[in-house]
Design a protein around this motif. Structure first.
Motif, mmCIF file in Angstrom:
data_model
loop_
_atom_site.group_PDB
_atom_site.id
_atom_site.type_symbol
_atom_site.label_atom_id
_atom_site.label_comp_id
_atom_site.label_asym_id
_atom_site.label_seq_id
_atom_site.Cartn_x
_atom_site.Cartn_y
_atom_site.Cartn_z
ATOM 1 N N TYR A 1 44.159 8.413 31.583
ATOM 2 C CA TYR A 1 42.917 8.039 31.032
ATOM 3 C C TYR A 1 42.324 9.311 30.341
ATOM 4 O O TYR A 1 41.671 9.262 29.260
ATOM 5 N N ARG A 2 42.356 10.592 31.218
ATOM 6 C CA ARG A 2 41.727 11.692 30.260
ATOM 7 C C ARG A 2 42.479 12.038 28.977
ATOM 8 O O ARG A 2 42.090 12.393 28.048
ATOM 9 N N ALA A 3 43.883 11.903 29.005
ATOM 10 C CA ALA A 3 44.646 12.182 28.103
ATOM 11 C C ALA A 3 44.247 11.324 26.836
ATOM 12 O O ALA A 3 43.985 11.728 25.610
ATOM 13 N N ALA A 4 44.116 9.941 27.134
ATOM 14 C CA ALA A 4 43.749 9.052 26.259
ATOM 15 C C ALA A 4 42.421 9.363 25.592
ATOM 16 O O ALA A 4 42.078 9.191 24.268
ATOM 17 N N ALA A 5 41.488 9.716 26.418
ATOM 18 C CA ALA A 5 40.235 9.675 25.831
ATOM 19 C C ALA A 5 40.003 11.114 24.943
ATOM 20 O O ALA A 5 39.449 10.868 23.709
ATOM 21 N N GLU A 6 40.842 11.919 25.280
ATOM 22 C CA GLU A 6 40.937 13.229 24.319
ATOM 23 C C GLU A 6 41.511 13.007 23.129
ATOM 24 O O GLU A 6 40.761 13.113 22.058
ATOM 25 N N LEU A 7 42.670 12.177 23.228
ATOM 26 C CA LEU A 7 43.144 11.805 21.891
ATOM 27 C C LEU A 7 42.551 10.730 21.069
ATOM 28 O O LEU A 7 42.250 11.003 19.729
ATOM 29 N N LYS A 8 41.588 9.977 21.698
ATOM 30 C CA LYS A 8 40.843 8.851 20.850
ATOM 31 C C LYS A 8 39.836 9.834 20.246
ATOM 32 O O LYS A 8 39.093 9.031 19.114
ATOM 33 N N ALA A 9 39.329 10.970 20.897
ATOM 34 C CA ALA A 9 38.261 11.797 20.180
ATOM 35 C C ALA A 9 38.538 12.442 18.866
ATOM 36 O O ALA A 9 37.691 13.116 18.192
ATOM 37 N N VAL A 10 39.874 12.400 18.565
ATOM 38 C CA VAL A 10 40.368 13.200 17.513
ATOM 39 C C VAL A 10 40.332 12.363 16.287
ATOM 40 O O VAL A 10 40.704 11.280 16.092
ATOM 41 N N GLY A 11 39.731 12.875 15.239
ATOM 42 C CA GLY A 11 39.378 12.186 13.794
ATOM 43 C C GLY A 11 40.617 12.661 12.953
ATOM 44 O O GLY A 11 41.275 13.934 13.135
ATOM 45 N N MET A 12 40.860 11.837 12.157
ATOM 46 C CA MET A 12 42.216 12.138 11.157
ATOM 47 C C MET A 12 41.728 11.729 9.724
ATOM 48 O O MET A 12 41.443 10.662 9.677
ATOM 49 N N ASP A 13 41.938 12.733 8.803
ATOM 50 C CA ASP A 13 42.151 12.321 7.397
ATOM 51 C C ASP A 13 43.320 12.061 6.912
ATOM 52 O O ASP A 13 43.945 13.268 6.642
ATOM 53 N N ARG A 14 43.748 10.977 6.460
ATOM 54 C CA ARG A 14 44.976 10.823 6.090
ATOM 55 C C ARG A 14 45.461 11.241 4.641
ATOM 56 O O ARG A 14 46.709 11.577 4.214
ATOM 57 N N GLN A 15 44.498 11.845 3.932
ATOM 58 C CA GLN A 15 44.684 12.584 2.657
ATOM 59 C C GLN A 15 44.722 14.012 2.758
ATOM 60 O O GLN A 15 45.265 14.587 1.944
ATOM 61 N N ASP A 16 44.253 14.512 4.070
ATOM 62 C CA ASP A 16 44.383 15.992 4.132
ATOM 63 C C ASP A 16 45.668 16.234 4.798
ATOM 64 O O ASP A 16 45.888 16.224 5.955
ATOM 65 N N LEU A 17 46.729 16.699 4.009
ATOM 66 C CA LEU A 17 48.177 16.663 4.260
ATOM 67 C C LEU A 17 48.658 18.100 4.437
ATOM 68 O O LEU A 17 48.169 18.974 3.738
ATOM 69 N N VAL A 18 49.480 18.350 5.457
ATOM 70 C CA VAL A 18 50.067 19.627 5.518
ATOM 71 C C VAL A 18 51.636 19.602 5.443
ATOM 72 O O VAL A 18 52.174 18.601 5.995
ATOM 73 N N ARG A 19 52.163 20.254 4.563
ATOM 74 C CA ARG A 19 53.816 20.036 4.460
ATOM 75 C C ARG A 19 54.525 20.786 5.712
ATOM 76 O O ARG A 19 53.941 21.819 6.304
ATOM 77 N N ILE A 20 55.405 19.823 6.262
ATOM 78 C CA ILE A 20 56.060 20.222 7.469
ATOM 79 C C ILE A 20 57.553 20.666 7.243
ATOM 80 O O ILE A 20 58.298 20.924 8.302
#
Length: 447
Positions: A76-95
């Motif tokens: 539950y704690r790990a899921a709560a931390e992950l759901k708090a992460v916002g993500m911009d799919r246009q802000d990309l980083v080459r891997i």
């Protein structure tokens, strides 16, 4: 949702299969997509006794029935931390892929090694088909994250394929590797303190370290000879194509530690000149810890580069005529020096078990390049801060960083500084490699 996992619960624990289903349910509406199999498929192994969920390490526990499980509250704690992460799919980083990538994250302190795993998967003949059709094969998650659903492939000039992930996901996976490394180191320390001292095993006479047979004085393998600047001033692009170069390099001792046999020919990536033959260990320590193309983590090995072995490493870097004439370092090394030395006093500390501990891990990124020094800017920040603060510590222009390095070099390694500078042109090649001029300002000849 908890009714689904209650039958697998034993004293607050749930089975790995039940935890897998719970993880997917709890994160279904989050910005970062997750995958099933976080607890049951590679890279998870029961022998390591933990699972990575986002940036959290969830320990495995053996229940009374002998089966492995995890604490439900940790999921539950790990899921709560992950759901708090916002993500911009246009802000990309080459891997990847990166030409000449330094070892593809061969750090044995972490088993995640997500860049290496993604690269290996995508380089398989059917890798791209599996990305396009997730139902083909059984996808492996990384820290419980379904990276395939976020992977972006771009093609340059119709031939070169590159892979990209959202910056938030890359930082999340980096944090997972960091958490895993800390967890593994702590576990090893606990095992070492609890281990019973055993008498050392007698040394094997027929094998040396690494399983290779030792050769006696009569052996045909001669001791490596000291390096005497035989290759100084030569271009790596020319020398590396000459036949017999590898055998010639193997005949020298490492130019840095001067004890191990040389295995690689180190060269400056900015100016293209050969520095010296070095052993694999020194070559690994000399590399900046690249995270992205313009972003590095300032790892603990820089303590040796800029403190314990300063003279040896600075002298080695200045074997490049371009760096020596300009009295500077290649941009990644200069960025690391700026964070580790110049911004060291700016790094915050937090209360720890014994006194105070430096905050998180230093990271430095830059815009522009050394070829346009007027517009190049170094940004020093902190990752993995326990309180989530201290994101940016300083922004230092490239020219200021270079000037401060020259002053520090004169105080720290006077002999190296005395042999550097634009007036020290002895031994420079007649055809010096040109540097792109900075058209944005004056004093173009400085760089």
């Amino acid at each position: 949702m908890s009714e689904r996992v209650t039958p697998g619960r034993t004293d607050g624990l749930i089975s790995l299969v039940a935890a897998d289903a719970l993880w997917v349910d709890l994160t279904a509406d989050g910005a970062v997509p997750t995958a099933s199999g976080a607890f049951t498929r590679s890279p998870v192994h029961a022998q390591v006794r933990y699972v990575l969920l986002g940036r959290r390490v969830v320990a495995m526990v053996r229940a009374g029935n002998g089966q492995w499980g995890v604490a439900e509250v940790e999921v539950y704690r790990a899921a709560a931390e992950l759901k708090a992460v916002g993500m911009d799919r246009q802000d990309l980083v080459r891997i990847g892929p990166f030409r000449g990538a330094p070892g593809l994250e061969r750090d044995e302190e972490t088993r995640l090694r997500w860049r290496r795993r993604i690269t290996e998967e995508l380089l398989k003949p059917t890798g791209l088909e599996r990305v396009a059709r997730p139902e083909v094969g059984r996808p492996f998650p990384l820290a419980g994250i379904d990276w395939r659903r976020m992977l972006v492939e771009q093609t340059r000039d119709g031939t070169q394929r590159t892979w990209w992930l959202p910056r938030a996901v890359v930082r999340l996976l980096d944090a997972a590797e960091h958490a895993e490394t800390q967890w593994v180191q702590a576990a090893r320390a606990r095992r070492a303190s609890a281990a019973v001292t055993e008498p050392p095993s007698p040394p094997r006479q027929d094998r040396a370290a690494g399983g290779r047979q030792q050769k006696g004085p009569e052996g045909s393998t001669a001791s490596p000879r000291p390096y005497g600047k035989e290759l100084e001033g030569q271009l790596y692009s020319v020398l590396s194509r000459k036949p017999g170069t590898s055998r010639r390099v193997a005949g020298w001792a490492c130019a840095v530690c001067r004890s191990a046999p040389a295995t690689v020919l180190d060269h400056c990536h900015e100016h293209g000149y050969v520095r010296a033959p070095v052993c694999q260990s020194c070559n690994t320590q000399e590399r900046p810890d690249h995270l992205y193309s313009n972003d590095i983590r300032v790892a603990n090995r820089y303590t040796r580069l800029f403190h314990n072995g300063t003279d040896d490493w600075l002298r080695h870097w200045h074997r490049c005529p371009g760096c020596r004439a300009r009295t500077t370092l290649p941009l990644p090394h200069l960025a690391a020096w700026t964070a580790h030395i110049f911004c060291r006093s700016l790094r915050p500390t937090h209360r720890a078990h014994r006194g105070r501990k430096p905050c998180g891990v230093l990271r430095v990124s830059w815009t522009g390049s050394q070829n346009t020094p007027r517009s190049c800017l170094l940004t020093v920040g902190v990752d993995f801060c326990p309180s989530g603060e201290h994101r940016v510590l300083a922004r230092v222009p490239y020219r200021e960083a270079a000037e401060r390095f020259r002053a520090w070099l004169a105080e720290t390694a006077p002999a190296v500084a005395a042999a550097a500078g634009p007036d020290r042109l002895d031994g420079l090649p007649a055809q010096f490699r040109p540097v792109i001029a900075d058209t944005g300002g004056e004093d173009l000849g400085l760089f």
